[in-house]
Write an enzyme that holds these catalytic residues in place. Structure first.
Site, PDB file in Angstrom:
ATOM      1  N   ASP A   7       0.811  -1.224   0.000  1.00 19.54           N
ATOM      2  CA  ASP A   7       0.000   0.000   0.000  1.00 19.54           C
ATOM      3  C   ASP A   7       0.847   1.278   0.000  1.00 19.54           C
ATOM      4  O   ASP A   7       1.761   1.436   0.819  1.00 19.54           O
ATOM      5  CB  ASP A   7      -0.940   0.013   1.217  1.00 19.54           C
ATOM      6  CG  ASP A   7      -2.056  -1.008   1.067  1.00 19.54           C
ATOM      7  OD1 ASP A   7      -2.525  -1.208  -0.068  1.00 19.54           O
ATOM      8  OD2 ASP A   7      -2.428  -1.626   2.090  1.00 19.54           O
ATOM      9  N   HIS A  23      -0.022  -7.532  -1.907  1.00 19.94           N
ATOM     10  CA  HIS A  23      -1.334  -8.155  -2.075  1.00 19.94           C
ATOM     11  C   HIS A  23      -1.985  -7.734  -3.389  1.00 19.94           C
ATOM     12  O   HIS A  23      -1.553  -6.768  -4.035  1.00 19.94           O
ATOM     13  CB  HIS A  23      -2.253  -7.845  -0.881  1.00 19.94           C
ATOM     14  CG  HIS A  23      -2.488  -6.391  -0.661  1.00 19.94           C
ATOM     15  ND1 HIS A  23      -1.540  -5.544  -0.127  1.00 19.94           N
ATOM     16  CD2 HIS A  23      -3.575  -5.611  -0.906  1.00 19.94           C
ATOM     17  CE1 HIS A  23      -2.024  -4.326  -0.048  1.00 19.94           C
ATOM     18  NE2 HIS A  23      -3.248  -4.327  -0.523  1.00 19.94           N
TER      19      HIS A  23
HETATM   20  C1  SIN Z   1      -6.413  -2.926  -1.029  1.00 20.45           C
HETATM   21  O1  SIN Z   1      -6.442  -2.430   0.098  1.00 20.45           O
HETATM   22  O2  SIN Z   1      -5.433  -2.850  -1.760  1.00 20.45           O
HETATM   23  C2  SIN Z   1      -7.653  -3.683  -1.495  1.00 20.45           C
HETATM   24  C3  SIN Z   1      -7.630  -5.083  -0.998  1.00 20.45           C
HETATM   25  C4  SIN Z   1      -8.929  -5.792  -1.252  1.00 20.45           C
HETATM   26  O3  SIN Z   1      -9.920  -5.153  -1.613  1.00 20.45           O
HETATM   27  O4  SIN Z   1      -8.960  -7.003  -1.074  1.00 20.45           O
END
Ligand code: SIN
Length: 276
Positions: free
Chosen positions: A104, A252
């Site tokens: 992030d 992620h």
């Molecule tokens: C994010 O915070 O990058 C989104 C993650 C998600 O919606 O699973």
């Protein structure tokens, strides 16, 4: 082997991810439970909780136990809650947050330590979030590659991610400058001391010590390497699940495979420090 007395910890894979039980995140939390949640996050890099009902204030209060909360550089929060990032997709969405691998807001000079996402509305199927251990990816590199990467840095930019992105929320960003920062490619976790790869497909644009072609090729190799399946855990959400990830240790990817259905919730983001 860490012993836990105030929570239960069910690892998802040996490398990354664990489901935590025995906790109500909305209730006052004792020191031992807080410490054990922190220890589980350090060991498993991303942790998950099911069946959590939290107001925005309770969500912020849980996040604030781990550090000062950040305000997103592009997306406005709901009225009275600037520290809340709304995560929402429906039939009108052109993008969803986090639909490519990333850590992030890595374009900040001091990128966030962690993020806590609470989803209250889910599609009938799909909408998983994939996590990858950037430390496990670093460990798997050869010694000569580790030595080559050690002195290198990379530029992380918010411009290509955020410009015009929040127009549908009434954000006019002409003349606005989005954050840009230079970070080491290999960072050291400030708590565990573990080394990890800190480049990602979303924000990282250039390795300034290399030619453009060399930089593009190496970034492609590293960002592909981080996302190999052996470094991953994939989380299947339920309504009112919470995911808490350490942005210094994992990347992620939010899987947008459920269009035109709705997936919705709220995230808080905890400030971090300058990578070294
Ligand atoms: C994010 O915070 O990058 C989104 C993650 C998600 O919606 O699973």
């Amino acid at each position: 082997m860490t012993e836990y007395a105030a929570i239960s910890v069910d690892p998802m894979t040996p490398r990354i991810g664990a489901v935590i039980g025995g906790v109500d995140l909305a209730a006052p939390m004792g020191n031992q439970q807080f410490q054990e949640i922190h220890d589980a996050l350090m060991r498993h890099e991303v942790i998950f909780f099911h069946d959590q009902t939290m107001t925005l204030d309770q969500h912020k209060a849980f996040g604030a136990k781990f550090g000062e909360l950040d305000v997103h550089p592009g997306s406005p929060g709901p009225e009275g809650h600037p520290e809340i990032l709304v995560i929402h997709a429906d039939a009108n969405s052109k993008h969803v947050a986090g639909e490519a691998w990333h850590s992030d807001v890595s374009c900040l000079p001091e990128p966030p330590m962690g993020s806590i996402l609470h989803l209250h509305t889910l599609p009938s199927c799909g909408g998983d979030t994939l996590f990858a251990s950037a430390g496990a990816a670093y460990d798997a590199l050869s010694a000569p590659m580790k030595a080559f990467l050690a002195p290198l840095t990379a530029i992380h930019s918010g411009e290509q991610v955020y410009r015009g992105r929040y127009k549908h929320q009434g954000v006019e960003d002409a003349g606005k400058q989005y954050p840009k920062a230079e970070h080491p490619i290999v960072r050291t976790h400030p708590v565990t001391g573990r080394k990890s790869l800190f480049v990602n497909q979303t924000f990282t644009t250039r390795i300034p010590q290399l030619t453009r072609k060399e930089s593009d090729a190496l970034l492609k190799y590293l960002t592909d390497h981080i996302t190999l399946p052996q470094f991953q855990a994939r989380f299947r959400w339920r309504e009112n699940s919470v995911a808490f990830w350490d942005n210094r240790a994992v990347q992620h990817h939010a899987m947008w495979d459920y269009f035109p259905e709705v997936r919705s919730g709220f995230r808080v983001t905890i400030k971090g420090d300058k990578p070294f």
